[in-house]
Scaffold this active site. Structure first.
Site, mmCIF file in Angstrom:
data_model
loop_
_atom_site.group_PDB
_atom_site.id
_atom_site.type_symbol
_atom_site.label_atom_id
_atom_site.label_comp_id
_atom_site.label_asym_id
_atom_site.label_seq_id
_atom_site.Cartn_x
_atom_site.Cartn_y
_atom_site.Cartn_z
ATOM 1 N N GLN A 72 25.959 44.547 32.395
ATOM 2 C CA GLN A 72 25.404 43.370 33.088
ATOM 3 C C GLN A 72 24.875 43.786 34.447
ATOM 4 O O GLN A 72 25.581 44.429 35.225
ATOM 5 C CB GLN A 72 26.487 42.300 33.238
ATOM 6 C CG GLN A 72 25.999 41.027 33.918
ATOM 7 C CD GLN A 72 27.062 39.940 33.892
ATOM 8 O OE1 GLN A 72 27.650 39.664 32.867
ATOM 9 N NE2 GLN A 72 27.297 39.330 35.040
ATOM 10 N N GLU A 90 29.441 42.629 43.100
ATOM 11 C CA GLU A 90 29.899 43.702 43.987
ATOM 12 C C GLU A 90 30.935 44.590 43.293
ATOM 13 O O GLU A 90 30.961 45.800 43.500
ATOM 14 C CB GLU A 90 30.470 43.119 45.278
ATOM 15 C CG GLU A 90 30.912 44.206 46.265
ATOM 16 C CD GLU A 90 31.351 43.671 47.611
ATOM 17 O OE1 GLU A 90 32.093 44.395 48.320
ATOM 18 O OE2 GLU A 90 30.958 42.543 47.966
ATOM 19 N N ARG A 92 31.051 45.348 40.133
ATOM 20 C CA ARG A 92 30.307 46.246 39.241
ATOM 21 C C ARG A 92 29.628 47.353 40.038
ATOM 22 O O ARG A 92 29.592 48.514 39.627
ATOM 23 C CB ARG A 92 29.257 45.440 38.461
ATOM 24 C CG ARG A 92 29.806 44.756 37.227
ATOM 25 C CD ARG A 92 28.824 43.729 36.683
ATOM 26 N NE ARG A 92 28.998 42.449 37.349
ATOM 27 C CZ ARG A 92 28.023 41.585 37.561
ATOM 28 N NH1 ARG A 92 26.788 41.883 37.198
ATOM 29 N NH2 ARG A 92 28.263 40.445 38.155
ATOM 30 N N ASN A 124 31.983 33.750 42.184
ATOM 31 C CA ASN A 124 33.380 34.156 42.201
ATOM 32 C C ASN A 124 34.302 33.042 41.731
ATOM 33 O O ASN A 124 35.290 33.280 41.037
ATOM 34 C CB ASN A 124 33.776 34.602 43.617
ATOM 35 C CG ASN A 124 33.310 36.016 43.913
ATOM 36 O OD1 ASN A 124 33.790 36.976 43.330
ATOM 37 N ND2 ASN A 124 32.340 36.135 44.802
ATOM 38 N N ARG A 127 34.178 32.754 37.980
ATOM 39 C CA ARG A 127 34.872 33.853 37.316
ATOM 40 C C ARG A 127 36.354 33.896 37.670
ATOM 41 O O ARG A 127 37.080 34.751 37.218
ATOM 42 C CB ARG A 127 34.212 35.189 37.703
ATOM 43 C CG ARG A 127 32.798 35.326 37.202
ATOM 44 C CD ARG A 127 32.134 36.585 37.733
ATOM 45 N NE ARG A 127 30.758 36.643 37.333
ATOM 46 C CZ ARG A 127 30.336 37.141 36.173
ATOM 47 N NH1 ARG A 127 31.203 37.611 35.310
ATOM 48 N NH2 ARG A 127 29.048 37.156 35.883
#
Length: 294
Positions: A72, A90, A92, A124, A127
């Site tokens: 992704q 961030e 990732r 955020n 998630r």
């Protein structure tokens, strides 16, 4: 090289549409779209509400990226200096650096600073990567720096107005309670219950909650009982007056009424209080004095 259709999975809630298929090495960089850029040209968002990243989780993601690549893309905003500020991803980006990647596929968005921060916060929250205090701080920053009302913030982050208020109330709790939330010792529900207690009782409730392992429901019942309990009136210390005070009251009652009291101060002085019901009684007092003087 074409980006797989599944590449944008998880970004729909933020962008409102799937990430389009496109070449990640365009000859001319579009205003918004997919690109592949030098990883060192990407910088973290200084307004990123998430401040802590689990080291073990980062290492696991880095190992996955070494074997499978970055599935992704990271979403970024191009700044005035030609660098790219991370909007989302961030974690990732950090893992990709650990994995030794030199370039990253990114989705470039052209947004203002308010939207930049809101997108980072929403990403955020959706998630569930932030603890309740980090979310509350992020919301407060949007209010302070972007001059947003709670209603506008509610619409921006996709949460009910009451939910936004509950998060912001957490920032008024004692530091010890906020730390317990951040470290996962108590839940958001526990914190909401504690916030409903009188200020002087909040730390006591935190210790009681931790020591006894109270559930949210139990804590709510304690706070409810605490708020419903009648406040005890301070017991007035009985004052013993000299016998002369009583004799003075008896003499005064002949001219005025039975509603007479003498109060003595701590310094030895005091005052005589004469009660009356209406202005007519004042005239009667004057008449009585006048008759005694004749």
């Amino acid at each position: 090289m074409k980006i797989q259709k599944g590449l944008g999975r998880g970004l729909d809630a933020i962008f409102g549409a799937e990430v389009p298929e496109t070449d990640i090495r365009p000859k001319q960089a579009p205003m918004s779209g997919m690109e592949e850029i030098d990883i060192d040209n990407i910088i973290p968002n200084p307004s990123q509400p998430r401040k802590e990243f689990d080291e073990e989780s980062l290492n696991e993601l880095a190992a996955s990226i070494r074997h499978l690549g970055l599935i992704q893309p990271v979403t970024v905003k191009r700044n005035a200096r030609g660098r790219y500020i991370i909007i989302s991803g961030e974690r990732r980006w950090r893992a990709a650096r650990r994995a030794g990647l030199q370039t990253l596929p990114v989705y470039v968005r052209e947004v203002d600073d308010e939207t930049l921060y809101a997108m980072a916060l929403v990403e955020n929250i959706q998630r569930q990567d932030l603890n309740a205090i980090e979310i509350a701080l992020g919301m407060q920053r949007l209010i302070d720096e972007c001059h947003m009302t709670q209603d506008a913030l509610s619409e921006k982050v996709g949460k009910k107005r009451s939910s936004v208020s509950n998060y912001l109330r957490l920032l008024k709790l004692p530091d010890e309670v906020q730390l317990a939330i951040k470290e996962g010792i108590i839940s958001m529900g526990h914190a909401k219950a504690i916030a409903g207690a009188p200020d002087e009782e909040q730390l006591k409730l935190l210790k009681r909650c931790i020591n006894r392992g109270l559930s949210v429901r139990q804590l709510e019942q304690i706070v409810h009982a605490m708020n419903e309990a009648p406040k005890e009136k301070p017991v007035e210390e009985e004052v013993v007056y000299p016998e002369s005070y009583s004799r003075l009251v008896e003499k005064l009652e002949r001219y005025f009424s039975e509603d007479i009291s003498i109060k003595r101060g701590k310094n030895g002085g005091g005052k005589i209080v004469i009660g009356f019901d209406n202005d007519k009684e004042i005239e009667e007092f004057i008449a009585r004095f006048s008759s005694q003087q004749e």
